[in-house]
Design a protein around this motif. Structure first.
Motif, PDB file in Angstrom:
ATOM      1  N   LYS A  68      -8.881  36.268   0.907  1.00 33.04           N
ATOM      2  CA  LYS A  68      -9.214  37.596   1.424  1.00 33.04           C
ATOM      3  C   LYS A  68     -10.355  38.175   0.598  1.00 33.04           C
ATOM      4  O   LYS A  68     -10.307  38.157  -0.634  1.00 33.04           O
ATOM      5  N   THR A  70     -12.485  41.731   0.261  1.00 34.29           N
ATOM      6  CA  THR A  70     -12.526  43.145   0.631  1.00 34.29           C
ATOM      7  C   THR A  70     -13.802  43.766   0.082  1.00 34.29           C
ATOM      8  O   THR A  70     -14.097  43.643  -1.109  1.00 34.29           O
ATOM      9  N   VAL A 107     -19.204  38.202  10.648  1.00 32.46           N
ATOM     10  CA  VAL A 107     -18.208  39.220  10.324  1.00 32.46           C
ATOM     11  C   VAL A 107     -18.873  40.282   9.447  1.00 32.46           C
ATOM     12  O   VAL A 107     -19.438  39.966   8.399  1.00 32.46           O
ATOM     13  N   THR A 108     -18.823  41.533   9.897  1.00 31.15           N
ATOM     14  CA  THR A 108     -19.402  42.653   9.164  1.00 31.15           C
ATOM     15  C   THR A 108     -18.274  43.475   8.565  1.00 31.15           C
ATOM     16  O   THR A 108     -17.366  43.886   9.279  1.00 31.15           O
ATOM     17  N   LEU A 109     -18.349  43.703   7.268  1.00 30.69           N
ATOM     18  CA  LEU A 109     -17.315  44.472   6.575  1.00 30.69           C
ATOM     19  C   LEU A 109     -17.843  45.840   6.188  1.00 30.69           C
ATOM     20  O   LEU A 109     -18.773  45.949   5.387  1.00 30.69           O
ATOM     21  N   GLN A 113     -13.095  47.325   4.230  1.00 31.69           N
ATOM     22  CA  GLN A 113     -12.603  46.335   5.189  1.00 31.69           C
ATOM     23  C   GLN A 113     -12.600  44.942   4.569  1.00 31.69           C
ATOM     24  O   GLN A 113     -13.304  44.681   3.600  1.00 31.69           O
ATOM     25  N   SER A 114     -11.796  44.047   5.197  1.00 29.40           N
ATOM     26  CA  SER A 114     -11.638  42.695   4.655  1.00 29.40           C
ATOM     27  C   SER A 114     -11.980  41.616   5.672  1.00 29.40           C
ATOM     28  O   SER A 114     -11.873  41.829   6.875  1.00 29.40           O
ATOM     29  N   ALA A 115     -12.379  40.461   5.143  1.00 26.54           N
ATOM     30  CA  ALA A 115     -12.578  39.235   5.919  1.00 26.54           C
ATOM     31  C   ALA A 115     -11.622  38.195   5.346  1.00 26.54           C
ATOM     32  O   ALA A 115     -11.195  38.297   4.189  1.00 26.54           O
ATOM     33  N   TRP A 171     -15.398  32.635   7.815  1.00 25.38           N
ATOM     34  CA  TRP A 171     -14.824  33.970   7.664  1.00 25.38           C
ATOM     35  C   TRP A 171     -14.391  34.496   9.022  1.00 25.38           C
ATOM     36  O   TRP A 171     -15.119  34.352  10.014  1.00 25.38           O
ATOM     37  N   GLN A 172     -13.242  35.110   9.063  1.00 25.21           N
ATOM     38  CA  GLN A 172     -12.688  35.716  10.272  1.00 25.21           C
ATOM     39  C   GLN A 172     -12.401  37.185   9.978  1.00 25.21           C
ATOM     40  O   GLN A 172     -12.247  37.574   8.822  1.00 25.21           O
ATOM     41  N   ASP A 173     -12.279  37.987  11.038  1.00 26.70           N
ATOM     42  CA  ASP A 173     -12.018  39.416  10.818  1.00 26.70           C
ATOM     43  C   ASP A 173     -10.536  39.765  10.744  1.00 26.70           C
ATOM     44  O   ASP A 173     -10.176  40.919  10.577  1.00 26.70           O
ATOM     45  N   ASN A 174      -9.657  38.748  10.851  1.00 26.62           N
ATOM     46  CA  ASN A 174      -8.231  39.006  10.716  1.00 26.62           C
ATOM     47  C   ASN A 174      -7.526  37.759  10.193  1.00 26.62           C
ATOM     48  O   ASN A 174      -7.989  36.630  10.414  1.00 26.62           O
TER      49      ASN A 174
END
Length: 181
Positions: A68, A70, A107-109, A113-115, A171-174
Motif C-alpha cells: 500500500k 499512501t 492511478v492518480t493519488l 489517497q492510496s494505491a 498499481w491499482q486504486d483498490n
C-alpha cells in the motif's frame, strides 16, 4: 427581389450565429484543454519521498502480500506502472510485473489517497526460493524506469518465502483489484 434579400440576410445571420457558437465551443474546449494541462503539470510522480509504504500479508489468496502506498504530499501524484521490488537485501533482480494487471489508466493519488499492488510470493510451479525478511520498493516513472531511492520495508511474520514464481501487479486504486489476479 426583396424576398431574396431577406432570405440571403437570414441565411447570413444564421451562418454568423453558427460560426459564433462554434467559436465559443472552441474557446471553451481550449480553456478546458489548458485547464487539464495545468492540472497535469501540478501532478507529480509518486516516489518514496512523497508516500508512506506498508506491506501486509493478505488473508486471501494464499501466498500473497499487499503493498500500500499512501500519498503524504500536498500535491496529487501519479503511481505509474508497477513498483520495482527486491525480495531480500541480497536480491540481484526485481520481481517481474504481472502484465495482465495493467490498469486502463494511470492511478492518480490525491493527498491522503492510496494505491495498491498485489505480490504473489511463491507458487508450487516456481523453483528454488528462500525466506526473506525485507522488501525493497522503488517507484517507476512514466517510462517504467526507477524514480528514487529504495525504501526498505520489513516483511510480516519475521519473513516470507519467495521463489522464482514471485510477481507483482501494476498499481491499482483498490486492494480487491490488486489481489484479484
Amino acid at each position: 427581389m426583396r424576398s431574396a434579400t431577406r432570405f440571403v440576410s437570414r441565411t447570413a445571420a444564421s451562418s454568423m450565429v453558427v460560426a459564433a457558437a462554434l467559436a465559443l465551443v472552441g474557446i471553451q474546449a481550449a480553456g478546458q484543454t489548458a485547464s487539464a494541462a495545468t492540472k497535469e503539470a501540478s501532478v507529480v510522480t509518486c516516489t518514496t519521498a512523497n508516500t508512506k509504504l506498508t506491506v501486509t500479508e493478505a488473508t486471501r489468496p494464499i501466498n500473497h502480500l499487499l503493498l500500500k502506498a499512501t500519498n503524504t504530499g500536498t500535491k496529487p501524484c501519479f503511481a505509474y506502472n508497477a513498483p520495482h521490488l527486491r525480495a531480500g537485501a541480497d536480491a540481484q533482480a526485481v520481481l517481474p510485473w504481472a502484465e495482465e494487471t495493467t490498469p486502463q489508466s494511470v492511478v492518480t493519488l490525491e493527498p491522503g489517497q492510496s494505491a495498491y499492488a498485489g505480490i504473489t510470493t511463491f507458487s508450487p510451479d516456481g523453483e528454488g526460493g528462500s525466506n526473506e525478511t525485507t522488501l525493497g520498493v522503488i517507484f517507476a516513472d512514466r517510462n517504467a524506469n526507477p524514480t528514487s531511492a529504495e525504501k526498505t520495508l520489513k516483511l510480516p511474520n519475521g519473513g516470507v518465502f519467495f521463489n522464482s514464481a514471485a510477481v507483482v501487479t501494476y498499481w491499482q486504486d483498490n486492494p480487491a483489484d490488486a489481489l484479484a489476479w
